[in-house]
Write a protein that holds these residues in place. Structure first.
Motif, PDB file in Angstrom:
ATOM      1  N   UNK A 118       0.830  -1.205   0.000  1.00 27.23           N
ATOM      2  CA  UNK A 118       0.000   0.000   0.000  1.00 27.23           C
ATOM      3  C   UNK A 118       0.864   1.254   0.000  1.00 27.23           C
ATOM      4  N   UNK A 119       1.884   1.260   0.844  1.00 29.25           N
ATOM      5  CA  UNK A 119       2.799   2.409   0.883  1.00 29.25           C
ATOM      6  C   UNK A 119       3.569   2.524  -0.426  1.00 29.25           C
ATOM      7  N   UNK A 120       4.017   1.374  -0.965  1.00 26.79           N
ATOM      8  CA  UNK A 120       4.776   1.390  -2.211  1.00 26.79           C
ATOM      9  C   UNK A 120       3.932   1.918  -3.370  1.00 26.79           C
ATOM     10  N   UNK A 121       2.653   1.580  -3.370  1.00 26.72           N
ATOM     11  CA  UNK A 121       1.790   2.073  -4.444  1.00 26.72           C
ATOM     12  C   UNK A 121       1.646   3.592  -4.372  1.00 26.72           C
ATOM     13  N   UNK A 122       1.549   4.121  -3.170  1.00 26.51           N
ATOM     14  CA  UNK A 122       1.443   5.578  -3.017  1.00 26.51           C
ATOM     15  C   UNK A 122       2.717   6.282  -3.465  1.00 26.51           C
ATOM     16  N   UNK A 123       3.863   5.586  -3.340  1.00 25.17           N
ATOM     17  CA  UNK A 123       5.136   6.172  -3.748  1.00 25.17           C
ATOM     18  C   UNK A 123       5.421   5.966  -5.227  1.00 25.17           C
ATOM     19  N   UNK A 124       4.481   5.363  -5.947  1.00 25.68           N
ATOM     20  CA  UNK A 124       4.631   5.178  -7.395  1.00 25.68           C
ATOM     21  C   UNK A 124       5.496   4.019  -7.788  1.00 25.68           C
ATOM     22  N   UNK A 125       5.684   3.043  -6.881  1.00 24.24           N
ATOM     23  CA  UNK A 125       6.580   1.921  -7.186  1.00 24.24           C
ATOM     24  C   UNK A 125       6.056   1.049  -8.320  1.00 24.24           C
TER      25      UNK A 125
END
Length: 221
Positions: free
Chosen positions: A210-217
């Motif tokens: 979830x955090x990675x998706x917000x960071x554009x990973x």
């Protein structure tokens, strides 16, 4: 361990990925791609067993350390709390080295792809405006390539978190999640406890994704 392996992989992988994306051309680029991907062609278990020999006393690492007269420093490191073990093959440091080696390609390739997508003219514009190379890297390249780092960390973090073969072969006995699941459902036969341990990495990775998706990973995969 998963966090330490992820940080080490990022620190080692970024310079390699940067050179591949910005400086390597022609056969050199192909050479780096093969060099990065070649270890992935070997069997995972074979690599783990090979490292137990490499890190054991009498192995090539100890031979090199003795040649460089660094044995007292290595013995001092092995005596530190949390490192433990009579040799590298039975210490957490050796386990960390094996994890980093095995998962490093999964960090290099996403970073390299992210750096290649950064337009060169942005760095040239920063230089024209008076930014030094370190400033251009810190304010232009790193923020734009950071999703690649996060994308690579998804692999290094999750694969280390759930692994049970390397903790079983290298390093001292430890309470790794993968080993606990294997022990509970195998030798003990406590399936409910094994299922409970399985939920832990699923929850951690769910939050991490979830955090990675917000960071554009996901855009860098």
């Amino acid at each position: 361990m998963a966090g330490a392996v992820t940080v080490a992989s990022a620190l080692l992988g970024f310079p390699v990925a940067y050179y591949m994306a910005r400086y390597a051309t022609g056969w050199r680029k192909g050479f780096f791609y093969i060099a990065v991907m070649l270890p992935m062609w070997a069997s995972y278990i074979v690599k783990a067993y090979s490292w137990t020999v490499i890190l054991s006393k009498g192995g090539i690492v100890y031979w090199l350390v003795e040649r460089l007269h660094l044995m007292p420093a290595l013995e001092w490191v092995l005596e530190l709390p949390g490192v433990g073990g009579s040799s590298l093959s039975t210490s957490n440091l050796g386990r960390f080295l094996v994890f980093t080696y095995v998962w490093l390609p999964f960090m290099i390739l996403p970073i390299q792809a992210a750096i290649e997508r950064v337009p060169v003219n942005l760095l040239q514009a920063a230089a024209d405006l008076g930014a030094r190379p370190a400033q251009s890297f810190r304010t232009v390249l790193l923020p734009l390539a950071f999703p690649g780092v996060v994308a690579g960390s998804i692999f290094t973090f999750s694969l280390t978190l759930g692994d049970y073969i390397i903790p079983q072969l290298v390093g001292p006995p430890g309470l790794f999640i993968g080993n606990m699941v294997y022990t509970m459902q195998g030798s003990i036969g406590n399936m409910p406890m094994a299922a409970a341990f399985t939920v832990v990495p699923i929850a951690i990775i769910g939050v991490y994704l979830t955090v990675a998706r917000r960071l554009g990973a996901f855009d860098a995969l």
